[in-house]
Write an enzyme that holds these catalytic residues in place. Structure first.
Site, short mmCIF file in Angstrom:
data_model
loop_
_atom_site.label_atom_id
_atom_site.label_comp_id
_atom_site.label_asym_id
_atom_site.label_seq_id
_atom_site.Cartn_x
_atom_site.Cartn_y
_atom_site.Cartn_z
N GLY A 21 30.02 -40.50 0.07
CA GLY A 21 31.29 -40.72 -0.76
C GLY A 21 32.16 -41.28 0.20
CB ALA A 22 32.25 -42.68 3.42
CG ASN A 23 33.86 -45.56 -2.05
OD1 ASN A 23 33.09 -44.35 -2.41
ND2 ASN A 23 34.69 -45.60 -3.07
N GLY A 25 39.25 -41.67 -0.13
CA GLY A 25 39.75 -40.35 -0.03
C GLY A 25 39.22 -39.98 1.35
N GLY A 27 36.21 -38.76 2.61
CA GLY A 27 35.22 -39.45 3.05
C GLY A 27 35.63 -40.75 3.91
CB SER A 150 36.66 -26.80 -3.20
OG SER A 150 37.96 -26.57 -4.10
CE1 TYR A 176 35.17 -29.65 -7.57
CE2 TYR A 176 36.79 -27.82 -7.33
CZ TYR A 176 36.03 -28.85 -6.82
OH TYR A 176 36.67 -29.48 -5.79
#
Length: 302
Positions: A21-23, A25, A27, A150, A176
């Site tokens: 998820g590095a694209n 935020g 990440g 979280s 969640y």
């Protein structure tokens, strides 16, 4: 260490880091900081177009940065296996696996394999990916698996073994909380198994507090008003606990890092505590067994 920041990141030259998820935020900020410190960073992302934009931004900020893309769909076990096979072919050694990608509070959806989206992506997807890549980390001195949890692991959180997919009444918040509790249970059980197998690799968890990222796009309108931003922080600050967990030489396996401010919502990263439930060893072992059964992935240390 007071006010730990990116200036405290040791030289990461010759280290390979895979960040899911590095694209965008957290990440993206994590990948950017690691690349600036000299690491070879693999951006494992679902959307390659957004991934290419992220690569361009990172290389613009750090000319010569070693960054590459890997397509990864954590909502598909077949996609995870394909991505893991490609990563294994390209990288005989991995120093850091950062399980960052996630979804929060979406309407009821399922993964391609029929799992509730938050549990399937946030926990099962990363459980499978880690198991398929772990033998690339085990021989590497100082390698780490960092999994992002979280403060939500304390809110309406329980592992609903009788209804993991929330077929009998869906709660966005509860689902969640289940997934984020699972991230911690997974980290602590992985560390126990690494220790029992006398491995040098460690498993560590982190949380970003309240961070302004795309992850919050499904938040209720009340929580997206400008006044709530006072209680949160930037994505760059939110990534600091992850970066400390990944790079601080003093970090030990089984630790948990988060913001130091009130409620853990903002501030520089420090060692923090997690819920009593997250330390339940019977719960950890049961979740591990169920996760193996659901994903079909077993670990080379089992």
């Amino acid at each position: 260490m007071a006010k730990w920041s990116t200036t405290d990141i040791p030289d990461q030259t010759d280290r390979t880091a895979v960040v899911t998820g590095a694209n965008s935020g957290l990440g993206f900020e994590t990948a950017t900081a690691l690349a600036a410190a000299g690491a070879h960073v693999v951006l494992a992302v679902r959307n390659l177009d957004k991934g290419k934009e992220a690569v361009n931004r990172i290389t613009a900020a750090t000319p010569g940065a070693r960054v590459e893309l890997q397509q990864l769909d954590l909502a598909s076990l077949a996609g995870i296996r394909s991505a893991a096979e490609e990563l294994r072919d390209k990288h005989p050694r991995i120093d850091l696996l950062i399980n960052n990608a996630g979804v929060m509070y979406p309407p009821k959806e399922t993964t391609r394999d029929g799992f509730e989206l938050q549990f399937g992506t946030n926990h099962l997807g990363h459980f499978a990916l880690t198991g398929l890549l772990l033998d690339r980390l085990l021989p590497v001195p100082g390698s780490r698996v960092i999994t992002i949890s979280s403060i939500g692991h304390r809110i309406r959180a329980a592992i609903h073994f009788d209804d993991l997919n929330w077929d009998n009444g869906y709660s966005r918040v509860g689902a969640y909380g289940q997934s984020k509790l699972a991230n911690l249970l997974f980290t602590y059980e992985l560390q126990r198994r690494l220790t029992a197998a006398d491995q040098n690799s460690i498993a560590v968890a982190a949380h970003p507090g309240g961070s302004n990222t795309e992850l919050g796009r499904h938040l209720p309108a009340l929580l997206r008003v400008p006044a709530m931003r006072v209680l949160s922080q930037s994505a760059a600050m939110g990534a600091l606990p992850t970066l400390r967990a990944a790079t601080d030489p003093g970090v030990q396996g089984g630790q948990y890092y988060g913001p130091s401010g009130p409620g853990g919502l903002r501030g520089h990263p420090e060692l923090v505590s997690s819920s009593k439930q997250s330390h339940d060893t019977d719960l950890q072992r049961r979740l591990w067994q169920v996760s193996e059964e659901l994903t079909g992935v077993t670990y080379p240390i089992d």
